[in-house]
Write an enzyme that holds these catalytic residues in place. Sequence first.
Site, PDB file in Angstrom:
ATOM      1  N   HIS B 208       0.871  -1.175   0.000  1.00  0.00           N
ATOM      2  CA  HIS B 208       0.000   0.000   0.000  1.00  0.00           C
ATOM      3  C   HIS B 208       0.914   1.233   0.000  1.00  0.00           C
ATOM      4  O   HIS B 208       1.602   1.516   0.976  1.00  0.00           O
ATOM      5  CB  HIS B 208      -0.887  -0.021   1.249  1.00  0.00           C
ATOM      6  CG  HIS B 208      -1.764   1.181   1.398  1.00  0.00           C
ATOM      7  ND1 HIS B 208      -3.124   1.090   1.574  1.00  0.00           N
ATOM      8  CD2 HIS B 208      -1.481   2.507   1.410  1.00  0.00           C
ATOM      9  CE1 HIS B 208      -3.636   2.298   1.691  1.00  0.00           C
ATOM     10  NE2 HIS B 208      -2.651   3.183   1.604  1.00  0.00           N
ATOM     11  N   GLU B 275      -4.171   6.849  -3.177  1.00  0.00           N
ATOM     12  CA  GLU B 275      -3.683   5.550  -2.737  1.00  0.00           C
ATOM     13  C   GLU B 275      -3.507   4.601  -3.909  1.00  0.00           C
ATOM     14  O   GLU B 275      -4.397   4.507  -4.765  1.00  0.00           O
ATOM     15  CB  GLU B 275      -4.665   4.932  -1.723  1.00  0.00           C
ATOM     16  CG  GLU B 275      -4.749   5.728  -0.421  1.00  0.00           C
ATOM     17  CD  GLU B 275      -5.538   4.994   0.661  1.00  0.00           C
ATOM     18  OE1 GLU B 275      -5.253   5.222   1.839  1.00  0.00           O
ATOM     19  OE2 GLU B 275      -6.434   4.201   0.317  1.00  0.00           O
ATOM     20  N   ARG B 292      -8.907  14.333   2.276  1.00  0.00           N
ATOM     21  CA  ARG B 292      -8.728  14.944   3.604  1.00  0.00           C
ATOM     22  C   ARG B 292      -7.240  14.951   3.930  1.00  0.00           C
ATOM     23  O   ARG B 292      -6.439  14.331   3.243  1.00  0.00           O
ATOM     24  CB  ARG B 292      -9.441  14.101   4.659  1.00  0.00           C
ATOM     25  CG  ARG B 292      -8.917  12.664   4.687  1.00  0.00           C
ATOM     26  CD  ARG B 292      -9.352  11.844   5.871  1.00  0.00           C
ATOM     27  NE  ARG B 292      -8.580  10.645   5.994  1.00  0.00           N
ATOM     28  CZ  ARG B 292      -8.869   9.468   5.426  1.00  0.00           C
ATOM     29  NH1 ARG B 292      -9.946   9.341   4.666  1.00  0.00           N
ATOM     30  NH2 ARG B 292      -8.082   8.420   5.581  1.00  0.00           N
ATOM     31  N   ARG B 338       1.442   4.469  15.383  1.00  0.00           N
ATOM     32  CA  ARG B 338       0.204   4.905  16.018  1.00  0.00           C
ATOM     33  C   ARG B 338       0.098   4.231  17.381  1.00  0.00           C
ATOM     34  O   ARG B 338       0.021   2.991  17.462  1.00  0.00           O
ATOM     35  CB  ARG B 338      -1.002   4.525  15.174  1.00  0.00           C
ATOM     36  CG  ARG B 338      -0.985   5.160  13.803  1.00  0.00           C
ATOM     37  CD  ARG B 338      -2.338   4.996  13.154  1.00  0.00           C
ATOM     38  NE  ARG B 338      -2.292   5.374  11.754  1.00  0.00           N
ATOM     39  CZ  ARG B 338      -3.358   5.509  10.983  1.00  0.00           C
ATOM     40  NH1 ARG B 338      -4.562   5.254  11.479  1.00  0.00           N
ATOM     41  NH2 ARG B 338      -3.242   5.881   9.723  1.00  0.00           N
TER      42      ARG B 338
END
Lengths: 453, 453, 161, 161
Positions: B208, B275, B292, B338
């Site tokens: 990705h 993406e 966004r 994260r």
Amino acid sequence: MFNKILIANRGEIALRIIRACHELGISTVAVYSTADELALHVRFATEAVCIGPPESSRSYLHIPAIMSAAELTNADAIHPGYGFLAENAEFAGICEDHGITFLGPRSETIRLMGDKSAARETMMKAGVPVTPGTQGVIHNVQDAVREAEGLGYPVMVKASAGGGGRGMRRVETPDLLPEAFVQAQNEAQSAFGNGDLYVEKFISEPRHIEVQVMGGPDGKAVALGERECSIQRRNQKLIEESPSPVVDDKLRRKLCDAAVQAAEQVGYLGAGTVEFLLDNEQNFYFMEMNTRIQVEHPVTEMVYGIDLLKTQIGVHAGISVPAWVAKAQLRGHAIECRINAEDPLHDFRPAPGLITSFHVPGGMGVRVDTAAYAGYHVQPHYDSMIAKLIVHGTTRESAINRTQQALEEFVIEGIPTTIPFHQQVLADPDFRSGRFTTAFLESFQYQPSEEPA
Amino acid sequence: MFNKILIANRGEIALRIIRACHELGISTVAVYSTADELALHVRFATEAVCIGPPESSRSYLHIPAIMSAAELTNADAIHPGYGFLAENAEFAGICEDHGITFLGPRSETIRLMGDKSAARETMMKAGVPVTPGTQGVIHNVQDAVREAEGLGYPVMVKASAGGGGRGMRRVETPDLLPEAFVQAQNEAQSAFGNGDLYVEKFISEPRHIEVQVMGGPDGKAVALGERECSIQRRNQKLIEESPSPVVDDKLRRKLCDAAVQAAEQVGYLGAGTVEFLLDNEQNFYFMEMNTRIQVEHPVTEMVYGIDLLKTQIGVHAGISVPAWVAKAQLRGHAIECRINAEDPLHDFRPAPGLITSFHVPGGMGVRVDTAAYAGYHVQPHYDSMIAKLIVHGTTRESAINRTQQALEEFVIEGIPTTIPFHQQVLADPDFRSGRFTTAFLESFQYQPSEEPA
Amino acid sequence: MFKDKIKELIAIVEESNVHEVEVSTWWGRKIRVQKNSSFSPNSSSAAEVQAGSPLTVTTSSGQGPEVVAEEPVSEAERDYSKLHQITAPIVGTFYRAPSPDSAPYINVGDKVSAGQVICIIEAMKIMNEIESDANGTVVDILVENTNPVEYNQPLIVVDPS
Amino acid sequence: MFKDKIKELIAIVEESNVHEVEVSTWWGRKIRVQKNSSFSPNSSSAAEVQAGSPLTVTTSSGQGPEVVAEEPVSEAERDYSKLHQITAPIVGTFYRAPSPDSAPYINVGDKVSAGQVICIIEAMKIMNEIESDANGTVVDILVENTNPVEYNQPLIVVDPS
């Protein structure tokens, strides 16, 4: 590369060194006094050795205790940080004798640069500009008058053995010289037991500009731009920046060339700083060389994207300064504010005590180097600096704005700090304009804030 | 430029936006639910308005409450952050109708990119590579078999109205297609009330990779390199990097060109992300566009030295993307972890609760974006992300080492977090080698640590 | 909300055999509720509200209860703590009357019953009629006409007795 | 040092009319010393040592005193807390005898007097003779021969009675 490095220091710089070592895969040994049992460098080092009671003279400055700790833990190098033993030639020599690498320049370099007049002569040999002044000691008023005539007024009469402002007189006109000479001589004699004087041109409205250098094992040095350190209070730097708002590319090149010449003249090894005074006509003069990593090194790291600690450790392990370090480009602007446990309302008197809450700012471009935390007791035995806030922005203005936002978010409760003082300096029009000299804080008036901090 | 921006969000992104606004001299309005009375965005904004009870549907997702707050406070723009109303075309439209600037693309752009097949067609028009597949809907098994033959196996049968993995089947060989087709059709019909299917080539071992874009008011877009986001757990990104370890300069140029074409095709305004799936032969295919600012935007900021939030606010105020942004050079490597209030030992179940201690790491190259603090109660009503640790280093290896050191220093007590999970991923040889795909976490085994965290 | 929390804490302490509960945030407020050990159990309770520090040295003396308020609580609010407050169910602009020329829906001293319209809150140009959720006498109106109100902000005080 | 602090705190609490003192650090230890309010004042004191969290909800029940130790204190150390300990005045290597072939300076059960050499600590190749600072009987020797010792580390336990 080293296996294990002992850090002969405490506070944020000890933590800074621990981080660099661990990122390089090197184990660390913290040493600490009994006052520092709960300090972060003790927690984060691989091992820790208690070396003495709170007094520095019996712990962080006590060479036998530190050497014993190094031997007991099999450390192969010692990093002195700044302050304490960092510029102690004897300590560097003892390390050399014991086959432990001292992470600083050779003891002879420290000794040479610690002697003002020897350093000055060395720089003259290297072709580095020094403040115009007499060659050697002046023995009588007549000689002083003649020399001063040649230099042009105002001049400074200075004690050869001087320091801390004593044995020093600024002289504006020839008729005032005889009296000043005698006063300075008496003061020097009584303060240092040595009445030797010399005469230097007085640099008016100077800025304190220093250049970061890194000397490689091959005797080659590289310079990493300048730092602006004119915001000082009684010779204590409070705010540092890189680049300086008054240094352009051309001047930067000249400053860097001079610093490299200075470093290579003495075969300088490792991280060091060459300090200059810059006058209002962009002439600069060698002031002194600091043979250590400095408190304000992070502003250089932020704009050049170079880890000075890791590079420093590398050169002492025999690795040349990497080519990409030598070619690093300046990007943006960085500012450091020293957050001290001091009360700006009461003449910056140190305010040790318990930090009851501690919230650090974060986000884009914000770096905090600190060993403090909520529940930490700031010790009265040591330096009052508890954190460095280092902020990067694309321009000087955006760096200042971001620093203001970060200061706003920085919460330290329990003790007074210099945070509100920094907030006022950063809002000052002269500071923001970039037009200031080392005299800035003499006239700056700190205003107690209306609301409680 | 705007005078006052209302932030229709909470947590770290609200704080991120507040910082950017204040650095630009713009006032801010925080909105909050009653569960967030003690949240940091409420403390640090210029003003704050309570808009509803804890449930998002009655507060952060409640458009009338947010519009009322904007009107009462005279905000001239609304920043939606990410999540909540960030990609809600209706909300963007209401802002447009009320003369309040929505800090995101036009509502029609959001709507277009929110529709999978319309977005795909738009990208094909723009010459952006999309996953090879059928043009439009397939109505029967025979057509599916014929199309799949042309594409080559394995293929994916996908519901046109799909999402969340439902109505989706991977098919390895032609004989398995009829059954899979019927299953997917039934599933799509019952899940979405729409049994339309299409067939796409299955991209094996994909990564990705996404590209950050910024569209200016003149319709010109710039691309700011790629982010590697393959470390995902059930489509939730956990670690992001920039640059990707497998993207070289040539591929980066191709990815960036494609992303710019995509953005300019729709006249994209502001910050967005295109993406892609990257296969093991360095072919890439458009997946979707996120309209966004994204959670992982800081890794791009760290390597390009650009404040994406400030740039984004600028373009919505009508300022073109600055030339130096378009020309920004990649420097070093950045990694984001994260930190979620989740228990990695129990299937990452959210673990809201009281944070009893909170100590953030600091030093060179370490950035923490968080709205948490010691004493903060992580709310069960919202997203479990409590902090982002973003670390920069000169190389990928040094960035990983530094991240490990920072994770070691990051202390959060009171609730379980993903910190120990990140520590194990960063120590994993496959992760460190850079050779991994989006399937990495499927086979990665988290080991409970011996000692208590 | 904040006062609710204090009340909640007091209730917890009163009803339990715990003698002290403390909740704080570094920037917010510290709430400490403790039964005074010099007194007999359940005879008194003290709410102590202070500008917070996430702890370190907490010294509780055995002396009488101390009350320190970070945000001075107005006399009005203090008095009304045992009366019923009607709060704003939405964000918007507060109006006491349906139009500028009309009489206010209610005045201090009026009797109100549950379901009766007591004011309007305008949000996004829509006039929302707000109804009383209790029966009683209006003791105070806490918001000026045309002022903005937040969600949950107390509007009107009703004495249900 | 840490145990000293606990003792110091206990003394402070015992000698004052304060009923509780708590000191903690986020990563260090939390020390809480409290007089148990269920008992009459000064009748008991409890030292509670916990892995620290800089506060938030502190709930002290009225039950009996609880002792939780983060670092398990060895039985030996616990027993010796009221005896005299001779600590290392310098960092170095501990030797019980002046040379490998010699008899140890002292053994358990020996009488020692202040000023008597009890061991050697080698630092930077110098053999430092360490003298007893008390009169009494050697109860224990806490460090093995040739082991490294830190500053202030307990070496020898002496019963002065």
